[in-house]
Design a protein around this motif. Structure first.
Motif: not given
Length: 81
Positions: A1-10
């Motif tokens: 979940m955190i990885t997806i959130f970081c990817l979206i932010l990037l």
């Protein structure tokens, strides 16, 4: 979940940087376009002419008209040697 959130932010930050770059390029194109229009207008003004028309009516109702055409040209009519 955190990885997806970081990817979206990037991805969102990269998109923001690209839109800033596009905006800067658009401003440069607008400036060049305005400069080109200005140069074209100056070229037209060099070759322009001024037409002055004068109409006079005498006491008998006759109309006398005069038209003067002045060309604005930077080139001299004659050369001094």
């Amino acid at each position: 979940m955190i990885t997806i959130f970081c990817l979206i932010l990037l991805i969102w930050s990269i998109e923001g940087l690209c839109s800033d770059y596009d905006h800067e390029n658009e401003r440069k194109r607008d400036y060049r376009r305005a400069e080109r229009r200005h140069k074209e207008m100056l070229e037209v003004m060099k070759n322009r002419k001024r037409v002055t028309r004068t109409l006079v009516r005498d006491k008998h109702g006759r109309i006398i008209a005069q038209e003067t055409i002045e060309y604005y040209d930077d080139k001299p009519d004659f050369e001094i040697e």
